[in-house]
Motif scaffolding. Sequence first.
Motif, PDB file in Angstrom:
ATOM      1  N   PHE A  54      20.329  -8.013 105.483  1.00 23.03           N
ATOM      2  CA  PHE A  54      21.282  -9.128 105.556  1.00 23.03           C
ATOM      3  C   PHE A  54      20.916 -10.234 104.554  1.00 23.03           C
ATOM      4  O   PHE A  54      21.792 -10.919 104.039  1.00 23.03           O
ATOM      5  CB  PHE A  54      21.270  -9.660 106.993  1.00 23.03           C
ATOM      6  N   VAL A  55      19.609 -10.386 104.267  1.00 23.66           N
ATOM      7  CA  VAL A  55      19.150 -11.427 103.336  1.00 23.66           C
ATOM      8  C   VAL A  55      19.820 -11.303 101.951  1.00 23.66           C
ATOM      9  O   VAL A  55      20.434 -12.266 101.485  1.00 23.66           O
ATOM     10  CB  VAL A  55      17.605 -11.468 103.230  1.00 23.66           C
ATOM     11  N   LEU A  85      17.175 -17.457 107.916  1.00 21.75           N
ATOM     12  CA  LEU A  85      16.766 -16.038 107.891  1.00 21.75           C
ATOM     13  C   LEU A  85      15.275 -15.895 107.612  1.00 21.75           C
ATOM     14  O   LEU A  85      14.638 -14.946 108.085  1.00 21.75           O
ATOM     15  CB  LEU A  85      17.580 -15.264 106.838  1.00 21.75           C
ATOM     16  N   ASN A  86      14.738 -16.832 106.866  1.00 21.01           N
ATOM     17  CA  ASN A  86      13.294 -16.837 106.625  1.00 21.01           C
ATOM     18  C   ASN A  86      12.543 -16.996 107.955  1.00 21.01           C
ATOM     19  O   ASN A  86      11.626 -16.227 108.254  1.00 21.01           O
ATOM     20  CB  ASN A  86      12.968 -17.976 105.650  1.00 21.01           C
ATOM     21  N   ASP A  87      12.986 -17.936 108.782  1.00 19.96           N
ATOM     22  CA  ASP A  87      12.397 -18.112 110.125  1.00 19.96           C
ATOM     23  C   ASP A  87      12.619 -16.882 110.983  1.00 19.96           C
ATOM     24  O   ASP A  87      11.774 -16.497 111.770  1.00 19.96           O
ATOM     25  CB  ASP A  87      13.085 -19.271 110.880  1.00 19.96           C
ATOM     26  N   GLU A  88      13.816 -16.298 110.817  1.00 18.07           N
ATOM     27  CA  GLU A  88      14.186 -15.181 111.666  1.00 18.07           C
ATOM     28  C   GLU A  88      13.260 -13.978 111.433  1.00 18.07           C
ATOM     29  O   GLU A  88      12.846 -13.319 112.380  1.00 18.07           O
ATOM     30  CB  GLU A  88      15.640 -14.794 111.352  1.00 18.07           C
ATOM     31  N   ILE A  89      12.933 -13.726 110.188  1.00 18.73           N
ATOM     32  CA  ILE A  89      12.046 -12.600 109.874  1.00 18.73           C
ATOM     33  C   ILE A  89      10.658 -12.827 110.464  1.00 18.73           C
ATOM     34  O   ILE A  89      10.078 -11.927 111.079  1.00 18.73           O
ATOM     35  CB  ILE A  89      12.033 -12.334 108.353  1.00 18.73           C
ATOM     36  N   PHE A 118      27.711  -0.958 104.369  1.00 18.46           N
ATOM     37  CA  PHE A 118      28.908  -1.813 104.347  1.00 18.46           C
ATOM     38  C   PHE A 118      28.577  -3.186 103.743  1.00 18.46           C
ATOM     39  O   PHE A 118      29.307  -3.684 102.873  1.00 18.46           O
ATOM     40  CB  PHE A 118      29.445  -1.929 105.776  1.00 18.46           C
ATOM     41  N   LEU A 119      27.448  -3.764 104.169  1.00 18.40           N
ATOM     42  CA  LEU A 119      27.017  -5.059 103.593  1.00 18.40           C
ATOM     43  C   LEU A 119      26.849  -4.928 102.091  1.00 18.40           C
ATOM     44  O   LEU A 119      27.264  -5.797 101.321  1.00 18.40           O
ATOM     45  CB  LEU A 119      25.678  -5.509 104.192  1.00 18.40           C
ATOM     46  N   GLU A 120      26.220  -3.813 101.693  1.00 13.80           N
ATOM     47  CA  GLU A 120      25.969  -3.610 100.268  1.00 13.80           C
ATOM     48  C   GLU A 120      27.272  -3.533  99.487  1.00 13.80           C
ATOM     49  O   GLU A 120      27.372  -4.071  98.380  1.00 13.80           O
ATOM     50  CB  GLU A 120      25.124  -2.350 100.076  1.00 13.80           C
ATOM     51  N   SER A 121      28.303  -2.906 100.081  1.00 13.27           N
ATOM     52  CA  SER A 121      29.592  -2.803  99.381  1.00 13.27           C
ATOM     53  C   SER A 121      30.204  -4.194  99.168  1.00 13.27           C
ATOM     54  O   SER A 121      30.905  -4.430  98.184  1.00 13.27           O
ATOM     55  CB  SER A 121      30.554  -1.887 100.145  1.00 13.27           C
TER      56      SER A 121
END
Length: 221
Positions: A54-55, A85-89, A118-121
């Motif tokens: 997701f990052v 997201l940094n905190d999330e990881i 799908f995200l990559e697309s």
Amino acid sequence: AERTGMTETWLKKHRLVYIGATRHPLILSIRDGTIDLSSFKRWLGQDYIFVRAFVPFVASVLLKAWKESDDGSDMEVILGGVASLNDEIAWFKKEASKWGIELSGIVPQKANLDYCRFLESLMSSEVEYIVAITAFWAIETVYQESFAHCLEDGSKTAEELKDTCQRWGNDSFGQYCRSLERIANRCLEKASDDVVSKAEVVFLRVLEHEIEFWNMSHGET
Ligand code: HMH
């Protein structure tokens, strides 16, 4: 919450799918205290892999905002997302060790791989900012609405799961989701019918991927 604009129209139109994504049996079992901990652990390990993918997706939305947005504050909202997201990881690592999960040994399941693809697309430069920001809003909002439900009055969420529910169910994450929604609606208002319908398709795909993602916790695959 008060809603105006295209997102409100879509949430009404696709209400059953939205409920499927935000009131999934896994979430209902967290909320009523009947969750099977092996399901929770399976979800946690898979979500760590998802968040890592997701990052770069969120970074691609940031890049599109910088190139395509007519409002400089969009970038700041998205940058806030990157920071969280940094905190999330770091949180996933701490949480995995609490549950005795070895993150390096997790094998991504098919639904996870499909969702990451799908995200990559959506990271392609051919995908419009409006379409990507719509996906981003939907992805974050499904988790916020799901986990906030587990913290409402009357929920019987186990003490050891409250930290997870707080991560996405807290009010400031809710504010952040509403900022994303305002951005999406502002962009959708100005978009051509063609782009609006592409964004709607992507919104629905996100909901379907989220449902499949929750379904993985059953461990039938
Ligand atoms: C599958 N959807 C999934 N994982 C997440 N962590 C979020 C949404 C919210 O960031």
